[in-house]
Design an enzyme around this catalytic site. Structure first.
Site, PDB file in Angstrom:
ATOM      1  N   LYS A  84       2.494  -4.108  -8.418  1.00 43.20           N
ATOM      2  CA  LYS A  84       3.840  -3.610  -8.726  1.00 43.20           C
ATOM      3  C   LYS A  84       4.926  -4.605  -8.330  1.00 43.20           C
ATOM      4  CE  LYS A  84       5.034  -0.014  -6.345  1.00 43.20           C
ATOM      5  NZ  LYS A  84       6.161  -0.378  -5.456  1.00 43.20           N
ATOM      6  N   ARG A 109       9.664   8.997  -4.357  1.00 41.35           N
ATOM      7  CA  ARG A 109       8.249   9.200  -4.018  1.00 41.35           C
ATOM      8  C   ARG A 109       7.875  10.669  -3.916  1.00 41.35           C
ATOM      9  NH1 ARG A 109       6.190   4.543   0.212  1.00 41.35           N
ATOM     10  NH2 ARG A 109       6.468   2.772  -1.188  1.00 41.35           N
ATOM     11  N   ARG A 139      -8.281 -10.028   1.416  1.00 36.30           N
ATOM     12  CA  ARG A 139      -7.188 -10.799   2.017  1.00 36.30           C
ATOM     13  C   ARG A 139      -7.459 -11.093   3.485  1.00 36.30           C
ATOM     14  NH1 ARG A 139      -1.554  -8.006   0.135  1.00 36.30           N
ATOM     15  NH2 ARG A 139      -2.187  -6.536   1.765  1.00 36.30           N
ATOM     16  N   ARG A 188      -5.677  -7.946   8.408  1.00 34.61           N
ATOM     17  CA  ARG A 188      -4.686  -6.990   8.897  1.00 34.61           C
ATOM     18  C   ARG A 188      -5.308  -5.606   9.008  1.00 34.61           C
ATOM     19  NH1 ARG A 188       0.592  -7.635   5.197  1.00 34.61           N
ATOM     20  NH2 ARG A 188      -0.388  -5.725   4.477  1.00 34.61           N
ATOM     21  N   ARG A 212      -4.629   5.045   2.627  1.00 37.51           N
ATOM     22  CA  ARG A 212      -3.318   4.784   2.006  1.00 37.51           C
ATOM     23  C   ARG A 212      -3.308   5.191   0.538  1.00 37.51           C
ATOM     24  NH1 ARG A 212      -2.476  -1.330   2.805  1.00 37.51           N
ATOM     25  NH2 ARG A 212      -0.512  -1.003   1.682  1.00 37.51           N
TER      26      ARG A 212
END
Length: 226
Positions: A19, A93, A127, A160, A171
């Site tokens: 996004k 949201r 990542r 992370r 999430r």
């Protein structure tokens, strides 16, 4: 190409959907002002504004920032661009936030990026970060020269906390539960345009073509007569 009127759009998509990349391309290609709720939230917390301190308190306690607080933050910032075409990113949201936005202005279209959760999980769990420098590596398309080590310093890379599979799954579920009613809200109004795929570079041309027709309909008429 010159826009004939003010155009207002909202972009939605789960974390890791691309996004942010697409928003940047929309802003660059079509000249829309970009308003990101995440950027605004971080800026206000850093500046320790009244709203920033309130939002930090909520976050520190593990609570969701109340609808009215987020809405005040966004709507206050929108006053500076009310005569411009804009793209809202990260807001609304919830349906309550969407209704608040409707009470202030009319949104022309809502772009929904529909990327499979499995694709997103693969992207984010790949990542790795060199914390001191902020250098980011991706095992799939930008791997370090030596696995697990920073190219420049040779120091260990870390992942992370919010890029672990368990956190990402949580999430994504949270996003789905929170935003599905918002998508339905805009779908019922005939404003929702969903773009599905697994690669941002393949989704983007469809979004660009859609926005071109929305922003410059007169060009289609000229082409049609040719």
């Amino acid at each position: 190409m010159v826009q004939q009127r003010i155009f207002r759009a909202v972009i939605m998509g789960p974390p890791g959907s691309g996004k942010g990349t697409v928003s940047g391309r929309i802003v660059k290609r079509f000249g829309l002002s970009h308003l990101s709720s995440g950027d605004l939230l971080r800026a206000n917390i850093k500046a320790q504004t009244e709203l920033g301190l309130l939002m930090k308190s909520c976050i520190d306690q593990g609570q969701l920032v109340p609808d009215d607080v987020i809405s005040r933050l966004i709507l206050t910032e929108m006053r500076s661009i009310e005569q411009s075409s804009w793209l809202l990113d990260g807001f609304p949201r919830t349906v309550t936030q969407a209704e608040t936005l409707d009470g202030v202005c009319s949104v022309d279209t809502v772009i929904n990026m529909d990327v499979p959760f499995q694709t997103i999980k693969q992207r984010l769990t790949s990542r790795w970060l060199h914390l001191p420098s902020g250098r980011v590596y991706n095992i799939d398309f930008n791997p370090p020269k030596i696995s697990g080590l920073d190219d420049v310093t040779g120091e260990p890379l870390i992942q992370r906390d919010d890029d672990t599979p368990e956190t990402i799954t949580r999430r994504l579920r949270s996003y789905e539960n929170q935003t599905q009613p918002v998508l339905e809200y805009y779908r019922s109004k005939g404003m929702l345009e969903t773009f599905s795929g697994t690669e941002t570079n393949k989704i983007w041309p469809h979004i660009q073509a859609f926005l071109s027709k929305k922003l410059f309909p007169q060009n289609d008429k000229v082409v049609g007569k040719a």
